[in-house]
Every structure is written in structure tokens, then in C-alpha cells.
Design a protein around this motif. Structure first.
Motif, short mmCIF file in Angstrom:
data_model
loop_
_atom_site.label_atom_id
_atom_site.label_comp_id
_atom_site.label_asym_id
_atom_site.label_seq_id
_atom_site.Cartn_x
_atom_site.Cartn_y
_atom_site.Cartn_z
N LEU A 77 -11.09 -11.46 -2.93
CA LEU A 77 -12.26 -10.59 -2.80
C LEU A 77 -11.99 -9.15 -3.24
O LEU A 77 -12.83 -8.28 -3.06
N GLY A 78 -10.81 -8.92 -3.82
CA GLY A 78 -10.54 -7.62 -4.43
C GLY A 78 -9.58 -6.73 -3.69
O GLY A 78 -9.39 -5.57 -4.05
N GLY A 79 -8.93 -7.25 -2.63
CA GLY A 79 -7.96 -6.46 -1.89
C GLY A 79 -8.56 -5.84 -0.64
O GLY A 79 -9.79 -5.76 -0.47
N LEU A 80 -7.69 -5.38 0.24
CA LEU A 80 -8.12 -4.90 1.55
C LEU A 80 -8.98 -3.64 1.44
O LEU A 80 -9.95 -3.47 2.20
N HIS A 81 -8.67 -2.74 0.51
CA HIS A 81 -9.44 -1.51 0.38
C HIS A 81 -10.91 -1.81 0.05
O HIS A 81 -11.82 -1.28 0.70
N LYS A 82 -11.12 -2.66 -0.92
CA LYS A 82 -12.48 -3.02 -1.30
C LYS A 82 -13.15 -3.81 -0.19
O LYS A 82 -14.34 -3.61 0.11
N PHE A 83 -12.41 -4.72 0.41
CA PHE A 83 -12.92 -5.60 1.46
C PHE A 83 -13.49 -4.80 2.63
O PHE A 83 -14.57 -5.10 3.14
N ASN A 85 -13.99 -1.34 2.56
CA ASN A 85 -14.63 -0.11 2.09
C ASN A 85 -13.86 1.13 2.52
O ASN A 85 -14.42 2.09 3.05
N TRP A 86 -12.56 1.12 2.26
CA TRP A 86 -11.70 2.30 2.52
C TRP A 86 -10.91 2.54 1.25
O TRP A 86 -10.08 1.72 0.85
N ASP A 87 -11.16 3.68 0.58
CA ASP A 87 -10.56 3.92 -0.73
C ASP A 87 -9.31 4.79 -0.68
O ASP A 87 -8.77 5.17 -1.71
N ARG A 88 -8.83 5.11 0.52
CA ARG A 88 -7.64 5.93 0.67
C ARG A 88 -6.45 5.05 1.08
O ARG A 88 -6.58 3.84 1.21
N PRO A 89 -5.26 5.63 1.25
CA PRO A 89 -4.09 4.79 1.53
C PRO A 89 -4.21 3.94 2.81
O PRO A 89 -4.87 4.33 3.78
N ILE A 90 -3.57 2.80 2.76
CA ILE A 90 -3.44 1.89 3.90
C ILE A 90 -1.97 1.52 4.04
O ILE A 90 -1.32 1.15 3.06
N LEU A 91 -1.45 1.64 5.26
CA LEU A 91 -0.12 1.13 5.59
C LEU A 91 -0.30 -0.19 6.34
O LEU A 91 -1.17 -0.29 7.22
N THR A 92 0.47 -1.19 5.98
CA THR A 92 0.39 -2.46 6.69
C THR A 92 1.67 -2.74 7.46
O THR A 92 2.77 -2.68 6.91
N ASP A 93 1.51 -3.00 8.75
CA ASP A 93 2.62 -3.45 9.59
C ASP A 93 3.02 -4.84 9.10
O ASP A 93 2.18 -5.64 8.74
N SER A 94 4.30 -5.13 9.13
CA SER A 94 4.80 -6.39 8.55
C SER A 94 4.43 -7.62 9.35
O SER A 94 4.58 -8.74 8.88
N GLY A 95 3.95 -7.44 10.58
CA GLY A 95 3.66 -8.58 11.45
C GLY A 95 4.75 -8.87 12.45
O GLY A 95 4.57 -9.67 13.36
N SER A 131 6.21 -12.07 4.26
CA SER A 131 5.58 -10.82 4.69
C SER A 131 5.33 -9.90 3.50
O SER A 131 4.26 -9.28 3.39
N MET A 132 6.30 -9.81 2.60
CA MET A 132 6.12 -8.99 1.40
C MET A 132 5.01 -9.56 0.52
O MET A 132 4.18 -8.80 -0.02
N GLU A 133 4.94 -10.86 0.42
CA GLU A 133 3.89 -11.50 -0.39
C GLU A 133 2.50 -11.22 0.19
O GLU A 133 1.56 -10.90 -0.55
N ILE A 134 2.38 -11.33 1.50
CA ILE A 134 1.09 -11.08 2.15
C ILE A 134 0.66 -9.63 1.95
O ILE A 134 -0.49 -9.36 1.59
N GLN A 135 1.58 -8.71 2.16
CA GLN A 135 1.24 -7.29 2.00
C GLN A 135 0.90 -6.96 0.54
O GLN A 135 0.08 -6.08 0.27
N ARG A 136 1.52 -7.69 -0.38
CA ARG A 136 1.18 -7.53 -1.80
C ARG A 136 -0.24 -8.05 -2.06
O ARG A 136 -1.01 -7.42 -2.79
N MET A 137 -0.60 -9.18 -1.46
CA MET A 137 -1.96 -9.71 -1.61
C MET A 137 -3.01 -8.76 -1.04
O MET A 137 -4.10 -8.63 -1.58
N LEU A 138 -2.65 -8.13 0.06
CA LEU A 138 -3.58 -7.17 0.68
C LEU A 138 -3.71 -5.91 -0.16
O LEU A 138 -4.66 -5.15 0.01
N ASP A 139 -2.75 -5.68 -1.06
CA ASP A 139 -2.66 -4.48 -1.90
C ASP A 139 -2.44 -3.23 -1.05
O ASP A 139 -3.04 -2.18 -1.27
#
Length: 380
Positions: A77-83, A85-95, A131-139
Motif C-alpha cells: 500500500l506504499g509504506g507506513l508513511h503513506k498508509f 498519512n505522516w510524511d516526516r521521519p518514523i522510528l520503528t522499534d524492532s519488536g 526484523s530488519m526485513e519487516i522494518q524495510r517493508m515498513l520503510d
């Protein structure tokens, strides 16, 4: 051309510093507080409302997003930012922290952690590579290494075994992050220092992580029940050993006075569910301390939650109205109080940045603590 990741310190005051992290999706002013958007949303808030409080970056969570709606769907669906509607940086916790909290539903091995989904009971293996793959998918813009959050209390032997496993996972996280060359070329990877309350273990963890090499370094394994005095003691011996030319992130903290004390000790970044969770449960933060908006003392109070706050909850509504909404179980009550709490936290960070820049952090910290401990004033 916007940088992949660039950190500049603008001013220091003792161990504290203020500066800017520059990334492709925008700048992050430090010290920074990251509102928590665990499942792709900061609960009870619109993204533009979060931005209006002064937030430069949000936190998302690998564990929750991998289960629902799944990283694969978000990527499609275009990554977490688009999903969201946040166009600024996002940090993702590894889980790692969320998985470790499933004490009776998970098994740790050298490979990773096998756990049972809290949604459908399915068995899932989460590894550093996955975890790295998931965070890459999330962009994600800032990716966190996969680690084991050492529980508290822990013996020194238990803490050592946990820390050493996290360091091996840190190397695998670095390798997995680098394998996604296109994503790695525009994002950053942070390592996580473990070692519980033991000085030598924290030092060994820092040395191992700096040898691997990361864009930033987080302090993990605190705010897990050890108390403020112990947390500050750990920071007192940990922070002087941390790299000085990269951001330093204290995970899961916290209470306003915890943040002030950690900034004094050199921390640059924070996240915590406290302001949003409190907003949904009737607690508001003010310059004179936290207040319970469920209390009957507010039912006829025409004053704002905090007269010094410029958020809509304070400039457009009374304590009496917010009290009514919360007692009636109306969604707007949670929305207004959450908005106020996030504004309070961002105002605190702005004041800390200004105090450091002016070389007056100790004066500001003393004033903040005195006023915060003074207690709310009863209505006339």
C-alpha cells in the motif's frame, strides 16, 4: 540533496546537548520526544494534530504491525508513511521488547524468538534478519536493531548472557540491514546498549556496538521496574562512555521528571506511551504536576487544564467540560486530553532545548522540578 542521516550538536550544557538530526524526510530537533504510534496511529489523534504539537518524529512498532495489518500489506500500500498519512521521519522499534513481554508464550534461542500471536495463536519466529526485513517493508527512517530486553531484576550472570546474545543479534541486524542496499542508503540503524544495572556489562555492550558501527545508540533495559534512582545511576556511568558524535536514545522513558534528569545526563531522544495512555484514562499533565480529570473537584471548574498551554483543549474548553466528557465515556474526552498531554511533552522538550542553548539547564531543571512538585491549585 537531503542527507541520509546527519547529526549536529548545536550547544552543550554539562552532559546535555541540543542539536538536529537531518534525514531525507525532515529534521528532528533534539532533545526529542517521539509520540508512540504503535499500530500505525497515535491513539486518539489525527497525524496533523500530532504534528501541530511540535513532534518531528513518530515511533511505530514492528511486532504489532507485522501481525496486523502485516508488513507485506503495508509495503503493497506504499509504506507506513503513506498508509498513516505522516510524511516526516518514523522510528520503528524492532519488536524485541513486545516479544519479551510475552513471558509465557515465547521461546528464545540463538536463532531468534518464537512466540504465539496474541491475535490468533499462530506460532511465529522473529529473528534479527526478519526484523530488519519487516522494518524495510515498513520503510522506516530509523531502524532499531533486534535485541533481548533484559528483565529486571536479573543476576549479573543472567544479564551477561542476555547482553551477549543481544550483541550477536546486533551484528546480524547490521548484516541484515546492509543487505537491503536501497533502503539502507536512505535510512539509519541504531544499536541498543544492554547490561542491566551492571557497569562492566554496559561498557562491554557499548564497546561491542561501536565496533560493529551504528548511526545512533539506544540505552535499553531501563524503565522496566528499577526505579528512577537506579535508572539515573546507570545513566551516570553509561553516558560518559557512549559515542559523542551520534544521537543517544533512552527507550521507553517516560515521566516528565525522568526526561529532565535523563537530558541532564546526555540523552537526546525519548519515547513513551505515557502521555497518550494517560489521556485515554483521565490523567492530564500540567506544569504543577499530573491531575486526575475524573475527580469531582473539576466538575464546576471553568479554568483550562493548564493556563500556560496553547493546545485546543486548553484554549477552547474548560476543565468542567473535559471532566464531563471523561465521566460520560465520550471519545472527545480522550482526544482532548491526549492532545493536551502531547503538547505538554513537546513544550517540555522545547523548553529543555532552549535552556541548553542558553546555558541555563540546571536553573530550568530546578525550576521545573519545584513547580511540578507543587501540586495543582484548587478552584476558587
Amino acid at each position: 540533496m537531503k542527507p541520509r542521516f546527519e547529526y549536529t550538536v548545536h550547544a552543550t550544557d554539562g552532559m546535555a546537548r541540543t542539536g538536529v538530526i537531518k534525514m531525507k524526510r525532515g529534521e528532528i530537533r533534539t532533545p526529542a520526544f517521539m509520540p508512540v504510534g504503535t499500530a500505525g496511529t497515535v491513539k486518539a489523534m489525527m497525524p496533523e494534530s500530532v504534528r501541530s504539537t511540535g513532534a518531528d518524529i513518530l515511533l511505530g512498532n514492528t511486532y504489532h504491525l507485522m501481525l496486523r495489518p502485516t508488513a507485506e500489506r503495508i509495503q503493497k500500500l506504499g509504506g507506513l508513511h503513506k498508509f498513516m498519512n505522516w510524511d516526516r521521519p518514523i522510528l520503528t522499534d524492532s519488536g524485541g521488547f513486545q516479544v519479551m513481554s510475552l513471558t509465557e508464550l515465547r521461546k528464545i534461542t540463538e536463532e531468534g524468538v518464537t512466540f504465539q500471536s496474541h491475535l490468533d495463536g499462530s506460532r511465529i519466529l522473529l529473528t534479527p534478519e526478519r526484523s530488519m526485513e519487516i522494518q524495510r517493508m515498513l520503510d522506516s527512517d530509523i531502524v532499531m536493531a533486534f535485541d533481548e530486553c533484559t528483565p529486571f531484576p536479573a543476576t549479573e550472570d543472567q544479564a551477561r548472557e542476555s547482553m551477549e546474545l543481544s550483541m550477536r543479534w546486533a551484528q546480524r541486524s547490521r548484516n541484515g540491514f546492509n543487505s537491503g542496499e536501497e533502503h539502507a542508503s536512505r535510512t539509519a540503524l541504531f544499536g541498543i546498549v544492554q547490561g542491566s544495572v551492571y557497569e562492566d556489562l554496559r561498557f562491554k555492550s557499548i564497546d561491542a556496538l561501536t565496533e560493529i558501527g551504528f548511526d545512533g545508540y539506544a540505552v535499553g533495559g531501563l524503565a522496566v521496574g528499577e526505579g528512577q534512582e537506579t535508572m539515573f545511576r546507570v545513566l551516570d556511568f553509561t553516558m560518559p562512555r557512549m559515542p559523542k558524535d551520534t544521537p543517544r536514545y533512552l527507550m521507553g522513558v517516560g515521566k516528565p521528571d525522568d526526561i529532565v534528569g535523563a537530558v541532564e545526563r546526555g540523552i537526546d531522544m525519548f519515547d513513551c506511551v505515557m502521555p497518550t495512555r494517560s489521556g485515554r484514562t483521565g490523567q492530564g499533565f500540567t506544569r504543577r504536576g499530573a491531575i486526575n480529570m475524573k475527580n469531582a473537584r473539576h466538575k464546576d471548574d471553568t479554568r483550562p487544564i493548564d493556563a500556560s498551554c496553547a493546545c485546543p483543549a486548553c484554549t477552547q474548553y474548560s476543565r468542567a467540560y473535559v471532566h464531563h466528557l471523561i465521566k460520560a465515556g465520550e471519545i472527545l474526552g480522550a482526544m482532548l486530553l491526549t492532545w493536551h498531554n502531547l503538547q505538554f511533552y513537546q513544550d517540555l522538550m522545547a523548553n529543555l532545548r532552549d535552556a541548553i542553548a542558553a546555558g541555563k539547564l540546571s536553573e530550568y531543571a530546578a525550576s521545573f522540578r519545584a513547580e511540578y512538585a507543587s501540586g495543582d491549585i484548587d478552584p476558587l
